[in-house]
Structures are given as structure tokens and as C-alpha cells.
Design an enzyme around this catalytic site. Sequence first.
Site, PDB file in Angstrom:
ATOM      1  N   GLY A 211      81.931  50.918  80.370  1.00  0.00           N
ATOM      2  CA  GLY A 211      83.270  51.796  79.668  1.00  0.00           C
ATOM      3  C   GLY A 211      82.868  51.530  78.104  1.00  0.00           C
ATOM      4  N   ALA A 212      82.399  52.283  77.382  1.00  0.00           N
ATOM      5  CA  ALA A 212      82.216  52.416  75.891  1.00  0.00           C
ATOM      6  C   ALA A 212      83.115  53.444  75.206  1.00  0.00           C
ATOM      7  CB  ALA A 212      80.685  52.782  75.693  1.00  0.00           C
ATOM      8  N   GLY A 213      84.324  53.304  75.792  1.00  0.00           N
ATOM      9  CA  GLY A 213      85.372  54.069  75.307  1.00  0.00           C
ATOM     10  C   GLY A 213      86.088  53.348  74.163  1.00  0.00           C
TER      11      GLY A 213
ATOM     12  N   ASP B 202      78.046  53.010  79.670  1.00  0.00           N
ATOM     13  CA  ASP B 202      79.077  54.311  79.932  1.00  0.00           C
ATOM     14  C   ASP B 202      78.289  55.484  80.664  1.00  0.00           C
ATOM     15  OD1 ASP B 202      81.899  55.097  78.389  1.00  0.00           O
ATOM     16  OD2 ASP B 202      80.793  56.652  79.302  1.00  0.00           O
TER      17      ASP B 202
ATOM     18  N   ARG C 170      95.595  58.846  82.700  1.00  0.00           N
ATOM     19  CA  ARG C 170      96.546  59.476  83.397  1.00  0.00           C
ATOM     20  C   ARG C 170      96.586  60.936  82.620  1.00  0.00           C
ATOM     21  NH1 ARG C 170     101.934  57.539  85.861  1.00  0.00           N
ATOM     22  NH2 ARG C 170     103.060  59.498  86.115  1.00  0.00           N
TER      23      ARG C 170
ATOM     24  N   THR D 221      90.589  47.903  83.339  1.00  0.00           N
ATOM     25  CA  THR D 221      91.030  49.226  83.737  1.00  0.00           C
ATOM     26  C   THR D 221      92.365  49.458  84.366  1.00  0.00           C
ATOM     27  OG1 THR D 221      88.676  49.744  84.090  1.00  0.00           O
ATOM     28  CG2 THR D 221      90.493  51.229  85.123  1.00  0.00           C
ATOM     29  N   ASN D 222      93.197  50.120  83.933  1.00  0.00           N
ATOM     30  CA  ASN D 222      94.412  50.256  84.836  1.00  0.00           C
ATOM     31  C   ASN D 222      94.524  51.007  85.820  1.00  0.00           C
ATOM     32  OD1 ASN D 222      96.479  48.748  83.276  1.00  0.00           O
ATOM     33  ND2 ASN D 222      96.273  49.900  81.604  1.00  0.00           N
TER      34      ASN D 222
ATOM     35  N   ARG E  67     101.951  40.896  71.948  1.00  0.00           N
ATOM     36  CA  ARG E  67     103.101  42.244  71.831  1.00  0.00           C
ATOM     37  C   ARG E  67     104.301  41.290  71.576  1.00  0.00           C
ATOM     38  NH1 ARG E  67     100.626  46.788  75.733  1.00  0.00           N
ATOM     39  NH2 ARG E  67      99.349  47.788  74.338  1.00  0.00           N
TER      40      ARG E  67
ATOM     41  N   HIS F   8     101.142  43.790  85.294  1.00  0.00           N
ATOM     42  CA  HIS F   8     101.162  44.509  83.839  1.00  0.00           C
ATOM     43  C   HIS F   8     101.548  45.856  84.116  1.00  0.00           C
ATOM     44  CE1 HIS F   8      99.406  45.284  80.146  1.00  0.00           C
ATOM     45  NE2 HIS F   8      98.610  46.555  80.583  1.00  0.00           N
TER      46      HIS F   8
END
Length: 307
Positions: free
Chosen positions: A8-10, A32, A81, A118-119, A150, A174
Site C-alpha cells: 500500500g503505497a498511499g 501497490d 470509507r 489497515t482499518n 496523540r 483502535h
Amino acid sequence: MSKVSIIGAGMTGASTAVWLAGREIADLVLVDIVEGVPQGKSLDLLEALPILGKDVDVVGSNGYEATAGSDIVVITAGFPRKPGMSRDDLLRTNYDVIRAVVEAVVKYSPNAILIMVTNPLDAMAQAALKLSGFSRNRVLGMAGVLDSARMSTFVAMELGVSVENVHSFVLGGHGDDMVPLPRYSTVAGIPLPDLLPPEKIAAIVERTRKGGAEIVNLLKTGSAYYAPSAAVVEMVEAILKDKKKILPCSVYLDGEYGIKGLFVGVPVKLGARGVEQILEIRLTPEEKAALEKSAASVRELVQVLGL
Ligand code: APR
């Protein structure tokens, strides 16, 4: 040199590659499905390295041959999403991605440690464990390091102190019902409740829980990637350098914390063998109830997938 492949090269995958190249701790492979993107980003990053003075190899590909023999594989492949998509739709869409990716990863790197990004994170990590057939010490999810970072950001902002002084502690899945633990969060060793009034701590806890959504609302077209990728890098470095570093990660619990057969975020020791130990800390009844509630949300997703 160790080898780390990023699938995943996002935004998150590419940012992970940038941070990692800067550390000069591994050769990198970016994969990717979009033609040209992993190749283009890899070449671009490679061309930055003479400026940074870092000697690592960076390769981009649409296939998995180049990933062969990876020490660590970071999986960020998936889709965000989209409007009109339910949580379950996203779950199934990303599950299909993870299934294809894990199959290919395992074929070429049967001894790798998998870091899932990844979610929905905990459910995707559980899918990866099952699909890979790897032992549980070699499959972990990145969430707690990000959520804790955070929280530390907000604590440092509130107190006007260096982020280096702040250690935050977040357990659970998460999601919105993650479990920040102020009692175990410290500033230069001083517990947070000794430094801030309850209402300020409650506000920090709430902002931490909604940290992902806060970024999505600002960006509008995507989700966070700088902090998530930096979190991945801390985990990768702990493993490659065999640091035995204690970090909150999503791991498969087999009775620890009274939870069985489920990925949930807890403190673990990371070293060359991946998850080398799960640390069980004492929780108050309220904290335990919050952890169980968070685990129940993960279990719902996992059951939808029949994992
Ligand atoms: N194989 C390889 N890559 C894939 C596949 C696949 N089967 N399916 C999708 N991808 C790629 C996309 O082409 C895209 O480049 O995954 C990349 C995802 O990148 P982005 O859309 O930029 O998303 P990003 O912000 O990086 O987030 C990735 O991490 O933090 C989580 O919730 C986030 O699940 C999301 C993931």
C-alpha cells in the site's frame, strides 16, 4: 541490511517509507496495485537520499517478487470509507484486500513479522493472523503507539512542556472506545492526575479518543498519515534493533486481561522475535470494564467476518 516491505503505497505507506529511509535501518520495497505509483514514489524517495545522506535501497513494484525474504512487512493497503458505505461494507472490502495481500506476502516472506495498519485495525490484524497461519508473536497491529502519541501531544500542549517528558498510556481497540489511562500516564515520571484537574484530563481523554476523526474532519478527503507512519517506524525500529521496547500494540490475546481469542491493544515487549512478552498491568474495575467494552466492539467486527 534488513528488508522492510510496505504494502500500500498511499499516504501512510509512502510516509512510512520516508521516515524509515531517514533512519537508514532497512532496504525498502513499496508495493501497490496502482500501476506506476509505487515505482514513482520509490524513485522519488531514492533521489532524496543523496540530499539526506542515507544509503538504502528503495524499490517500487506492482508484484511481490521484490518483497521476497522481508524481515518485516507493513500492510497499509486498503480503502477509506466512502459516502454511503456502512462500517460493515468497509470491513468486508478491506478484508478482501487483506486476504489477497497476506496470501502473497506469506508466499514470498514466510518468516516475516507483519505489522498491520489497515482499518478497522484490530479486526484486520486478526484476519492477517488467521490468513497467514503465523504464530501470534509475528502478527501485530499499529494503534496504541499512535493513540498514545496523540494523548502525549495534548498533554504537552496543555502543560507547555516538552513532548519528550510525556509518556501516555492507551489500551484497548483502535476505536472510539479505546481506553486512555491517565493513572499510568506521566510527565517526567509524575502521574498525570497529580498535574492536571480531572476536567482537563477528561478533555484530553476525549480528544485522544476522537483523534482520528479530528484529522479526517480537517482533511476531508483522507485520514491521518504522518503520526500513523511515525508510529509504525517506532515499532519497526524496536524489532529490527531488538530493543525489547515496551509499546502498546494490538496483539492476539489468549486469556491475558481475561480476554481470549481476540486482538486488543495492550503493552507488549517488542524485539527481534516480534511480540516477545505481553505485559499485564493491574487495572481498576472501571478501567477493566472499559477495556472489556472496547474488546466487545472488536469482537463484533471479527464475528461479522467469521474469524
Ligand atoms: N494491494 C496493494 N495495494 C492496495 C490494494 C491491494 N490489493 N488495494 C488498495 N491498495 C492501495 C491503494 O491503491 C492505495 O494506494 O492501498 C493504498 C491506500 O492508501 P491511501 O488510500 O492513501 O490510504 P492511507 O491514508 O495510506 O491509509 C491506509 O491505513 O490508517 C489506515 O485507515 C487507514 O485503512 C487505511 C490505511
